[in-house]
Design an enzyme around this catalytic site. Sequence first.
Site, PDB file in Angstrom:
ATOM      1  CB  ILE A  26      -1.046   0.067   1.181  1.00  0.00           C
ATOM      2  CG1 ILE A  26      -0.224   0.023   2.560  1.00  0.00           C
ATOM      3  CG2 ILE A  26      -2.327  -1.125   0.848  1.00  0.00           C
ATOM      4  CD1 ILE A  26      -1.386   0.357   3.791  1.00  0.00           C
ATOM      5  CB  THR A  53      -6.410  -1.850  17.481  1.00  0.00           C
ATOM      6  OG1 THR A  53      -6.310  -2.345  18.738  1.00  0.00           O
ATOM      7  CG2 THR A  53      -5.549  -0.415  17.217  1.00  0.00           C
ATOM      8  CG  ASP A  54      -9.002  -2.989  22.249  1.00  0.00           C
ATOM      9  OD1 ASP A  54      -7.653  -3.212  21.932  1.00  0.00           O
ATOM     10  OD2 ASP A  54      -9.201  -3.556  23.237  1.00  0.00           O
ATOM     11  CD  GLU A  55      -2.874  -2.965  21.391  1.00  0.00           C
ATOM     12  OE1 GLU A  55      -1.750  -2.354  21.413  1.00  0.00           O
ATOM     13  OE2 GLU A  55      -2.935  -4.215  21.542  1.00  0.00           O
ATOM     14  CE  LYS A 109      -4.683  -0.219  13.087  1.00  0.00           C
ATOM     15  NZ  LYS A 109      -4.919  -0.981  11.985  1.00  0.00           N
ATOM     16  CB  ALA A 146       1.862   5.899  18.719  1.00  0.00           C
ATOM     17  N   GLY A 182       6.285  -0.556  28.512  1.00  0.00           N
ATOM     18  CA  GLY A 182       4.900   0.182  28.127  1.00  0.00           C
ATOM     19  C   GLY A 182       3.564  -0.496  28.267  1.00  0.00           C
ATOM     20  CG  HIS A 183       2.332  -4.890  29.171  1.00  0.00           C
ATOM     21  ND1 HIS A 183       2.931  -6.349  29.665  1.00  0.00           N
ATOM     22  CD2 HIS A 183       1.303  -5.363  28.468  1.00  0.00           C
ATOM     23  CE1 HIS A 183       2.004  -7.198  29.442  1.00  0.00           C
ATOM     24  NE2 HIS A 183       1.115  -6.758  28.609  1.00  0.00           N
ATOM     25  CE1 TYR A 219      -1.199  -2.357  15.595  1.00  0.00           C
ATOM     26  CE2 TYR A 219      -1.749  -2.573  17.701  1.00  0.00           C
ATOM     27  CZ  TYR A 219      -1.988  -2.719  16.490  1.00  0.00           C
ATOM     28  OH  TYR A 219      -3.314  -3.336  15.737  1.00  0.00           O
ATOM     29  CG  LEU A 252      -9.122  -5.677   7.732  1.00  0.00           C
ATOM     30  CD1 LEU A 252      -9.549  -6.067   6.539  1.00  0.00           C
ATOM     31  CD2 LEU A 252      -9.339  -6.483   8.635  1.00  0.00           C
TER      32      LEU A 252
HETATM   33  P1  NAD Z   1      -1.939  -9.643  10.681  1.00  0.00           P
HETATM   34  O1  NAD Z   1      -0.515  -8.975  11.011  1.00  0.00           O
HETATM   35  O2  NAD Z   1      -2.284 -10.932  10.654  1.00  0.00           O
HETATM   36  O3  NAD Z   1      -1.859  -9.422   8.834  1.00  0.00           O
HETATM   37  C1  NAD Z   1      -1.570  -8.152   8.347  1.00  0.00           C
HETATM   38  C2  NAD Z   1      -1.738  -8.384   6.681  1.00  0.00           C
HETATM   39  O4  NAD Z   1      -1.389  -6.921   6.189  1.00  0.00           O
HETATM   40  C3  NAD Z   1      -0.949  -9.223   6.333  1.00  0.00           C
HETATM   41  O5  NAD Z   1      -1.313  -9.897   5.125  1.00  0.00           O
HETATM   42  C4  NAD Z   1       0.334  -8.436   5.686  1.00  0.00           C
HETATM   43  O6  NAD Z   1       0.835  -9.123   4.768  1.00  0.00           O
HETATM   44  C5  NAD Z   1      -0.336  -7.233   5.145  1.00  0.00           C
HETATM   45  N1  NAD Z   1       0.220  -5.916   5.124  1.00  0.00           N
HETATM   46  C6  NAD Z   1       1.235  -5.585   6.076  1.00  0.00           C
HETATM   47  N2  NAD Z   1       1.709  -4.472   5.512  1.00  0.00           N
HETATM   48  C7  NAD Z   1       1.483  -4.299   4.384  1.00  0.00           C
HETATM   49  C8  NAD Z   1       1.587  -3.076   3.247  1.00  0.00           C
HETATM   50  N3  NAD Z   1       2.539  -2.359   3.462  1.00  0.00           N
HETATM   51  N4  NAD Z   1       0.965  -3.161   2.155  1.00  0.00           N
HETATM   52  C9  NAD Z   1      -0.055  -4.271   2.010  1.00  0.00           C
HETATM   53  N5  NAD Z   1      -0.327  -5.327   2.881  1.00  0.00           N
HETATM   54  C10 NAD Z   1       0.267  -5.208   3.885  1.00  0.00           C
HETATM   55  O7  NAD Z   1      -2.883  -8.621  11.143  1.00  0.00           O
HETATM   56  P2  NAD Z   1      -4.250  -8.889  11.741  1.00  0.00           P
HETATM   57  O8  NAD Z   1      -4.151  -9.437  13.218  1.00  0.00           O
HETATM   58  O9  NAD Z   1      -5.101  -9.702  10.981  1.00  0.00           O
HETATM   59  O10 NAD Z   1      -5.014  -7.426  11.854  1.00  0.00           O
HETATM   60  C11 NAD Z   1      -5.579  -6.783  10.926  1.00  0.00           C
HETATM   61  C12 NAD Z   1      -6.004  -5.492  11.040  1.00  0.00           C
HETATM   62  O11 NAD Z   1      -6.836  -5.496  12.283  1.00  0.00           O
HETATM   63  C13 NAD Z   1      -4.964  -4.362  11.443  1.00  0.00           C
HETATM   64  O12 NAD Z   1      -5.159  -3.194  10.882  1.00  0.00           O
HETATM   65  C14 NAD Z   1      -4.944  -4.428  12.987  1.00  0.00           C
HETATM   66  O13 NAD Z   1      -4.547  -3.300  13.467  1.00  0.00           O
HETATM   67  C15 NAD Z   1      -6.356  -4.669  13.286  1.00  0.00           C
HETATM   68  N6  NAD Z   1      -6.864  -5.085  14.605  1.00  0.00           N
HETATM   69  C16 NAD Z   1      -6.313  -6.497  14.940  1.00  0.00           C
HETATM   70  C17 NAD Z   1      -6.770  -6.906  16.108  1.00  0.00           C
HETATM   71  C18 NAD Z   1      -6.217  -8.393  16.366  1.00  0.00           C
HETATM   72  O14 NAD Z   1      -6.373  -8.683  17.586  1.00  0.00           O
HETATM   73  N7  NAD Z   1      -5.313  -9.050  15.716  1.00  0.00           N
HETATM   74  C19 NAD Z   1      -7.678  -6.240  16.937  1.00  0.00           C
HETATM   75  C20 NAD Z   1      -8.016  -5.105  16.496  1.00  0.00           C
HETATM   76  C21 NAD Z   1      -7.767  -4.594  15.319  1.00  0.00           C
HETATM   77  O1  DAU Z   2      -6.220  -5.020  21.370  1.00  0.00           O
HETATM   78  C1  DAU Z   2      -6.133  -5.412  20.279  1.00  0.00           C
HETATM   79  C2  DAU Z   2      -4.930  -5.750  19.799  1.00  0.00           C
HETATM   80  O2  DAU Z   2      -4.626  -6.984  20.198  1.00  0.00           O
HETATM   81  C3  DAU Z   2      -4.619  -5.795  18.187  1.00  0.00           C
HETATM   82  O3  DAU Z   2      -4.767  -4.628  17.834  1.00  0.00           O
HETATM   83  C4  DAU Z   2      -3.169  -6.173  18.010  1.00  0.00           C
HETATM   84  O4  DAU Z   2      -3.124  -6.110  16.460  1.00  0.00           O
HETATM   85  C5  DAU Z   2      -2.892  -7.415  18.511  1.00  0.00           C
HETATM   86  O5  DAU Z   2      -1.546  -8.105  18.389  1.00  0.00           O
HETATM   87  C6  DAU Z   2      -3.256  -7.527  20.070  1.00  0.00           C
HETATM   88  O6  DAU Z   2      -2.211  -6.811  20.729  1.00  0.00           O
HETATM   89  P1  DAU Z   2      -1.731  -7.411  22.419  1.00  0.00           P
HETATM   90  O7  DAU Z   2      -0.444  -6.909  22.265  1.00  0.00           O
HETATM   91  O8  DAU Z   2      -2.806  -7.252  23.149  1.00  0.00           O
HETATM   92  O9  DAU Z   2      -1.656  -9.097  21.969  1.00  0.00           O
HETATM   93  P2  DAU Z   2      -0.689  -9.886  22.204  1.00  0.00           P
HETATM   94  O10 DAU Z   2      -1.296 -11.311  21.770  1.00  0.00           O
HETATM   95  O11 DAU Z   2       0.652  -9.564  21.677  1.00  0.00           O
HETATM   96  O12 DAU Z   2      -0.583 -10.043  23.764  1.00  0.00           O
HETATM   97  C7  DAU Z   2      -1.573 -10.195  24.712  1.00  0.00           C
HETATM   98  C8  DAU Z   2      -1.043 -10.127  26.172  1.00  0.00           C
HETATM   99  O13 DAU Z   2      -0.322 -11.108  26.397  1.00  0.00           O
HETATM  100  C9  DAU Z   2      -0.469  -8.955  26.371  1.00  0.00           C
HETATM  101  O14 DAU Z   2      -0.868  -8.499  27.851  1.00  0.00           O
HETATM  102  C10 DAU Z   2       0.996  -9.325  26.493  1.00  0.00           C
HETATM  103  C11 DAU Z   2       0.944 -10.742  26.817  1.00  0.00           C
HETATM  104  N1  DAU Z   2       1.993 -11.729  26.372  1.00  0.00           N
HETATM  105  C12 DAU Z   2       1.957 -11.737  24.862  1.00  0.00           C
HETATM  106  C13 DAU Z   2       2.797 -12.466  24.376  1.00  0.00           C
HETATM  107  C14 DAU Z   2       3.236 -12.544  22.693  1.00  0.00           C
HETATM  108  C15 DAU Z   2       2.450 -12.418  27.068  1.00  0.00           C
HETATM  109  O15 DAU Z   2       2.439 -12.397  28.483  1.00  0.00           O
HETATM  110  N2  DAU Z   2       3.426 -13.432  26.485  1.00  0.00           N
HETATM  111  C16 DAU Z   2       3.713 -13.332  25.225  1.00  0.00           C
HETATM  112  O16 DAU Z   2       4.593 -14.106  24.389  1.00  0.00           O
END
Ligand code: NAD
Ligand code: DAU
Length: 351
Positions: free
Chosen positions: A62, A132-134, A161, A159, A290-291, A157, A83
Amino acid sequence: MNKTIFITGGAGFIGSHVVRLFVTKYPDYKIVNIDALTYAGNLENLRDVEHYSNYYFEKINILDTDALERCFVLHQPDSIIHLAAESHVDRSIVSPLDFVYTNVIGTVNLLNTAKHFWADNFAGKLFYHVSTDEVFGALGDTGFFTEQTKYDPHSPYSASKASSDHFVRAYHDTYELPVIVSNCSNNYGPNHFPEKLIPLSINNCINMKPLPVYGDGLYTRDWLFVKDHARAIDLIFHKGKTGDTYNIGGFNEWKNIDLVKLLCKLVDEKLKRQPGESEKLITFVKDRPGHDRRYAIDATKINKELGWKPSVTFEEGLSQTIDWYLQNTDWLKHVTSGSYQHYYEEQYTKR
Ligand code: NAD
Ligand code: DAU
């Protein structure tokens, strides 16, 4: 109604579930998956739908304006569900600029291309931004994030989003681009890349490797099954109000340590291990800088306005998720070979 929808990031975790839902539910829509196929993008996620005649794939970053413009001319989209993003907080702490490029500049690039291509004739058009809710920061022991909660991101991340959300709304307010934003809580489910807590813990638990829990393990997340997020996106895309924001959450808060213990119990049952065997793998490791202590979404608006609510309990969803990983060992093998090993060593052996 015929529609041509660009779904960016469609080869990723959530994107692949959204693509599958739209391709199978709306045979009259043309769905174009735009994805750069970074480490997180995987076309294996879409094997079961790639033969559908209404599905197209374009390997495009993109950030590449020319390629985006050519793609708009070729497919003539009337809507975008955006996404594509760098999505992992831990990676953003190591390489913040990657997040600025894709999440901020990539989003603005897409907004510009849409605005230019739609030539300010926005009737029937929609730019739907998935966030995201973050962006809301961290909660204490009580309270919830609503659509009115002020942004307060803490990680590179979140910041990035937050910045992309602001740009999307700015294009609405300044140019009247029809936009919708949704902010969702933590997703889990099949096809989740094993860098995030749940799939990493499932993979390690299956392989009897340590289960790394950051800090005191009392950090809280609100978990939602990925197919329920995809259903919410479908509803918002079709029935949401232009210019509005929708919070999506699981009404499902878990402290990390309790979640990992439940996961261990389910794996013990499924693999016929002694009760308590997997729990012995839990290892407390150095905290994430920054957790954010707690996230919890108030999803009243989407529930009241659009009638959405999660369809599965956490125990059901987690059990289905573990089954998926147990049945898809090839998928797991492919995504954990090569650069994943290097990532894992950098993140965890030095912790
Ligand atoms: P993901 O990391 O699994 O997938 C991201 C996708 O985007 C991948 O297929 C990657 O190849 C593609 N991508 C990355 N950079 C790109 C670029 N420059 N151009 C084109 N494609 C690119 O992510 P996800 O967990 O599926 O999250 C998808 C969206 O939802 C994100 O915007 C994320 O912020 C949001 N989101 C995720 C969560 C979660 O819990 N995973 C929760 C809320 C919101
Ligand atoms: O809240 C939505 C977000 O959730 C999305 O926007 C992000 O894309 C997605 O990655 C996710 O972020 P988190 O940081 O909450 O997810 P993660 O799975 O990395 O971590 C979940 C919790 O678990 C967090 O408190 C950190 C902790 N953790 C994570 C990992 C990878 C651990 O304790 N051990 C680990 O190895």
